[in-house]
Design a protein around this motif. Structure first.
Motif, mmCIF file in Angstrom:
data_model
loop_
_atom_site.group_PDB
_atom_site.id
_atom_site.type_symbol
_atom_site.label_atom_id
_atom_site.label_comp_id
_atom_site.label_asym_id
_atom_site.label_seq_id
_atom_site.Cartn_x
_atom_site.Cartn_y
_atom_site.Cartn_z
ATOM 1 N N ASN A 124 8.679 51.182 23.858
ATOM 2 C CA ASN A 124 8.660 52.378 24.693
ATOM 3 C C ASN A 124 8.848 51.991 26.157
ATOM 4 O O ASN A 124 8.242 51.034 26.626
ATOM 5 C CB ASN A 124 7.346 53.141 24.530
ATOM 6 C CG ASN A 124 7.231 53.799 23.173
ATOM 7 O OD1 ASN A 124 8.224 54.035 22.491
ATOM 8 N ND2 ASN A 124 6.014 54.099 22.768
ATOM 9 N N VAL A 125 9.707 52.718 26.857
ATOM 10 C CA VAL A 125 10.026 52.453 28.265
ATOM 11 C C VAL A 125 9.690 53.707 29.062
ATOM 12 O O VAL A 125 9.973 54.818 28.616
ATOM 13 C CB VAL A 125 11.529 52.110 28.419
ATOM 14 C CG1 VAL A 125 11.926 51.996 29.874
ATOM 15 C CG2 VAL A 125 11.867 50.828 27.671
ATOM 16 N N VAL A 126 9.090 53.522 30.243
ATOM 17 C CA VAL A 126 8.793 54.662 31.107
ATOM 18 C C VAL A 126 9.794 54.707 32.255
ATOM 19 O O VAL A 126 10.332 53.677 32.672
ATOM 20 C CB VAL A 126 7.349 54.634 31.653
ATOM 21 C CG1 VAL A 126 6.344 54.738 30.527
ATOM 22 C CG2 VAL A 126 7.089 53.392 32.473
ATOM 23 N N SER A 127 10.046 55.895 32.733
ATOM 24 C CA SER A 127 10.958 56.090 33.855
ATOM 25 C C SER A 127 10.536 55.210 35.023
ATOM 26 O O SER A 127 9.357 55.153 35.375
ATOM 27 C CB SER A 127 10.940 57.565 34.275
ATOM 28 O OG SER A 127 11.778 57.771 35.378
ATOM 29 N N GLN A 172 10.774 51.921 35.044
ATOM 30 C CA GLN A 172 10.466 50.578 34.563
ATOM 31 C C GLN A 172 11.710 49.701 34.623
ATOM 32 O O GLN A 172 12.813 50.146 34.319
ATOM 33 C CB GLN A 172 9.955 50.657 33.126
ATOM 34 C CG GLN A 172 9.561 49.342 32.513
ATOM 35 C CD GLN A 172 8.995 49.528 31.108
ATOM 36 O OE1 GLN A 172 8.477 50.573 30.755
ATOM 37 N NE2 GLN A 172 9.126 48.499 30.294
ATOM 38 N N ASN A 187 12.035 58.295 30.584
ATOM 39 C CA ASN A 187 11.280 57.696 29.491
ATOM 40 C C ASN A 187 12.198 57.529 28.288
ATOM 41 O O ASN A 187 13.029 58.405 28.011
ATOM 42 C CB ASN A 187 10.095 58.583 29.092
ATOM 43 C CG ASN A 187 9.056 58.696 30.182
ATOM 44 O OD1 ASN A 187 9.023 57.914 31.123
ATOM 45 N ND2 ASN A 187 8.195 59.681 30.059
#
Length: 119
Positions: free
Chosen positions: A18-21, A23, A37
């Motif tokens: 999972n990647v967040v805005s 990052q 995201n």
């Protein structure tokens, strides 16, 4: 032009977790910043051109204009004198846009879209 694909300021990537805005993400030997995201296994976009405030290794002392080391295990940028470990990216993909001293945990970085060296 008929052969234009896009302006080249973003690149698609498949999230390995999972990647967040906002990052920092690695796409091959390029570094970018996630524009939104992205769930694990999904495709997102990463900005590879521009200046962004991103995490910095607290103890690193970085000068403006210095090439940087992306420390994958710390998920933060280190100075260019850091010894890279497996998964780290060094060289041209990111340049310090400002100076940042010991104790500072974020830094403005210019992402270039240029491949670096993956350790």
């Amino acid at each position: 032009m008929k052969n234009t694909v896009q302006a080249g300021k973003v690149i698609p990537f498949v999230a390995a977790a999972n990647v967040v805005s906002g990052q920092v993400v690695r796409i091959g030997n390029i570094l970018g910043v996630a524009t939104a995201n992205v769930a694990n296994g999904e495709t997102g976009l990463a900005a590879i051109d521009g200046v962004f405030t991103v995490p910095k290794v607290s103890a690193a002392v970085i000068g403006a204009g210095e090439s940087l080391t992306w420390d994958a295990s710390a998920a933060a940028f280190d100075d260019n004198a850091a010894t890279p470990a497996t998964g780290d990216v060094t060289g041209a993909p990111a340049v310090a846009f400002e100076a940042a001293g010991n104790g500072v945990t974020s830094i403005a970085v210019r992402f270039t879209g240029t491949p670096g060296t993956l350790t």
